[in-house]
Design a protein around this motif. Structure first.
Motif: not given
Length: 116
Positions: A1-27
């Motif tokens: 998606m990014r390679d084709s110029g698309g917008t890629l927003a990151l976030g979490s699926d809290w409470p299903i997945a962790p919400y910590d932005a640091r871990a999500i950026m690392a993952d």
């Protein structure tokens, strides 16, 4: 998606997945949970660079929410929301970023957290 110029927003699926932005950026960079070097990456061809991961929480997230004119960057006239980590998210190893101390958070120009 990014390679084709698309917008890629990151976030979490809290409470299903962790919400910590640091871990999500690392993952997103590792394609495995941070701190688990023995786990094989899932879809390693889909890794993001550190810049892409940071943009996913800043400029791209603001654009996806229709807020690019007022959020997502630190600049005059923008919402004064930011987080300062103890490491540089663009140069720190992803596993280190995931556990980096948060030194400061600012929301709407007011300090919400400051490490003593």
């Amino acid at each position: 998606m990014r390679d084709s110029g698309g917008t890629l927003a990151l976030g979490s699926d809290w409470p299903i997945a962790p919400y910590d932005a640091r871990a999500i950026m690392a993952d997103a960079q590792l394609r495995r949970p941070a701190g688990t070097p023995d786990v094989d990456p899932i879809g390693p061809a889909q890794t993001l660079t550190a810049r892409m991961a940071l943009e996913g929480y800043t400029t791209h997230a603001a654009a996806a929410a229709g807020q690019a004119a007022v959020a997502g960057r630190i600049a005059v006239g923008m919402h004064a929301d930011l987080t300062a980590f103890a490491v540089d998210p663009l140069t720190a190893p992803p596993d280190e970023l995931a556990d980096a101390p948060v030194l400061l958070t600012v929301v709407a120009g007011g300090v919400g957290h400051r490490t003593a």
